[in-house]
Design a protein around this motif. Sequence first.
Motif, PDB file in Angstrom:
ATOM      1  N   ARG A 190       4.310 -29.336  31.943  1.00  0.00           N
ATOM      2  CA  ARG A 190       5.173 -30.856  31.707  1.00  0.00           C
ATOM      3  C   ARG A 190       4.463 -31.229  30.153  1.00  0.00           C
ATOM      4  O   ARG A 190       3.914 -31.995  30.023  1.00  0.00           O
ATOM      5  N   PRO A 191       5.172 -30.426  29.180  1.00  0.00           N
ATOM      6  CA  PRO A 191       4.464 -30.482  27.942  1.00  0.00           C
ATOM      7  C   PRO A 191       4.613 -31.980  27.436  1.00  0.00           C
ATOM      8  O   PRO A 191       3.848 -32.196  26.527  1.00  0.00           O
ATOM      9  N   GLN A 192       5.668 -32.758  27.810  1.00  0.00           N
ATOM     10  CA  GLN A 192       5.899 -34.025  27.317  1.00  0.00           C
ATOM     11  C   GLN A 192       4.555 -34.799  27.692  1.00  0.00           C
ATOM     12  O   GLN A 192       4.334 -35.908  26.978  1.00  0.00           O
ATOM     13  N   GLN A 193       4.067 -34.635  28.977  1.00  0.00           N
ATOM     14  CA  GLN A 193       2.994 -35.317  29.268  1.00  0.00           C
ATOM     15  C   GLN A 193       1.591 -34.964  29.100  1.00  0.00           C
ATOM     16  O   GLN A 193       0.671 -35.266  29.547  1.00  0.00           O
ATOM     17  N   GLY A 194       1.721 -33.699  28.454  1.00  0.00           N
ATOM     18  CA  GLY A 194       0.522 -32.984  27.677  1.00  0.00           C
ATOM     19  C   GLY A 194      -0.210 -31.917  28.687  1.00  0.00           C
ATOM     20  O   GLY A 194      -0.991 -31.344  28.716  1.00  0.00           O
ATOM     21  N   LEU A 195       0.765 -31.709  29.595  1.00  0.00           N
ATOM     22  CA  LEU A 195       0.216 -30.574  30.745  1.00  0.00           C
ATOM     23  C   LEU A 195       0.834 -29.317  30.359  1.00  0.00           C
ATOM     24  O   LEU A 195       2.241 -29.061  30.403  1.00  0.00           O
ATOM     25  N   TRP A 207      -3.500 -13.551  33.257  1.00  0.00           N
ATOM     26  CA  TRP A 207      -4.284 -14.646  33.209  1.00  0.00           C
ATOM     27  C   TRP A 207      -3.801 -15.850  32.418  1.00  0.00           C
ATOM     28  O   TRP A 207      -2.996 -15.679  31.389  1.00  0.00           O
ATOM     29  N   ILE A 208      -3.930 -17.107  32.921  1.00  0.00           N
ATOM     30  CA  ILE A 208      -3.242 -17.913  32.427  1.00  0.00           C
ATOM     31  C   ILE A 208      -4.212 -19.231  32.060  1.00  0.00           C
ATOM     32  O   ILE A 208      -5.062 -19.172  32.603  1.00  0.00           O
ATOM     33  N   ASP A 209      -3.839 -20.097  31.071  1.00  0.00           N
ATOM     34  CA  ASP A 209      -4.717 -21.099  30.557  1.00  0.00           C
ATOM     35  C   ASP A 209      -4.012 -22.340  30.999  1.00  0.00           C
ATOM     36  O   ASP A 209      -2.767 -22.445  30.577  1.00  0.00           O
ATOM     37  N   VAL A 210      -4.806 -23.340  31.255  1.00  0.00           N
ATOM     38  CA  VAL A 210      -3.924 -24.426  31.676  1.00  0.00           C
ATOM     39  C   VAL A 210      -4.625 -25.736  31.195  1.00  0.00           C
ATOM     40  O   VAL A 210      -5.904 -25.666  31.244  1.00  0.00           O
ATOM     41  N   ARG A 211      -3.926 -26.710  30.906  1.00  0.00           N
ATOM     42  CA  ARG A 211      -4.536 -27.722  30.198  1.00  0.00           C
ATOM     43  C   ARG A 211      -4.126 -29.111  30.837  1.00  0.00           C
ATOM     44  O   ARG A 211      -2.846 -29.239  30.779  1.00  0.00           O
ATOM     45  N   ILE A 212      -4.816 -29.980  31.374  1.00  0.00           N
ATOM     46  CA  ILE A 212      -4.411 -31.107  31.790  1.00  0.00           C
ATOM     47  C   ILE A 212      -4.665 -32.466  31.151  1.00  0.00           C
ATOM     48  O   ILE A 212      -6.046 -32.463  31.052  1.00  0.00           O
ATOM     49  N   PRO A 213      -3.797 -33.438  31.274  1.00  0.00           N
ATOM     50  CA  PRO A 213      -4.368 -34.724  30.593  1.00  0.00           C
ATOM     51  C   PRO A 213      -4.840 -35.688  31.481  1.00  0.00           C
ATOM     52  O   PRO A 213      -5.796 -36.615  31.009  1.00  0.00           O
TER      53      PRO A 213
END
Length: 379
Positions: A229-234, A257-263
């Motif tokens: 959810r790029p708009q929410q920063g995820l 392999w994946i990298d995940v970033r969560i706000p």
Amino acid sequence: MEVKSLLSYFQTELRPMLKLLRQTVEIESPSHSKLGVDRLARFLAQEFKRRGGKVRLLKHPTAGSALWAEFWGSRIDQKPILLLGHLDTVWETGTLAQMPYRVRGGRAYGPGILDMKSGIVVGLWAIQALRALRISPSGPIHFFLNPDEEVSSIAFRKEILAAARAARAVLVLEPAAAGGALKTARKGVGEFKITVHGRSAHAGVNPAAGVNAIIELMRQMFTIKSFARPQQGLTINVGRIEGGTRSNVVPERATGWIDVRIPRLRDRATVEERIRGRKPYDPGTKVEIEGGINRPPMERKMAAALFRKARALGREMGMELAEASTGGGSDGNFTAALGIPTLDGLGAVGDGAHARHEHILISELPRRAAVLAALLATL
Ligand SMILES: [Zn+2]
């Protein structure tokens, strides 16, 4: 306390600050070099002692030593403030030969100079200044230097969390964001590994006997990518894939392999559940999922009050401090997730962390130390 007097104190201390900074840069300390990190820890232990600290080196069988120091330890009526930094850098031993410490055009260059040997110097001088100017903070100041922050802070994670739990606030000495902004929010970071098992077959003779692991992995990756959810920063990055042997063989195995970033903290469970819950599209395959969120996000609400305080102190000294959020993690992610007020990015101002042009702006060094000292004196 006259906050302005702090700034003039640090202006006169610039030379010795730079001298110590050079010494720390010239002790190479990549995360995986126990020798290098231990050497830096021992060297800094002397500097902490010289400034009145009660110092302990915490040894580790494989990682470098952590450095723990206590100042104003007798003031037990108030909980301590924790200064948090790291000894390690991302630069391998020998980098210094190609990228030596050097000063040019008001900047100082060198491996690890911004991230974050200058942050250690800023912290050390803030304490020195309070002692020299006979300013007593309202409680003890604890200083923890982690030996393996750049490789996920495994060795002393427990100790870092315990030190944070005991503290009233955590001040993280990582470099400032662009332009000198303090870091009030950091995303949480996760890594997942997805392995697909299929069945190999001859692509010409017997293609129907095979189950294509690469095709299954691709479908999984498209689905997982859609959880972003790029708009929410995820954000989700498919960073690496591997699979198959040659073009005329139906591939038996493929890995991604994946990298995940969560706000937000509450994104953690959802994202982990959705990724771990993946079922194969092709019933002939088996999908294995490893990994998870390994750094929780540092949410802005944990930094807001500390930032307001820092900004007000900065204004008294004629500085306008901004705030910024970042997708990169630090040990501040862990301390904020415990519910301990955490402000990050209090170290030096510069550019090029983890890059060849890594440098700090020399004129900002006394100003950063003044902000930190003012915070320590008034929190
Ligand atoms: Zn760092």
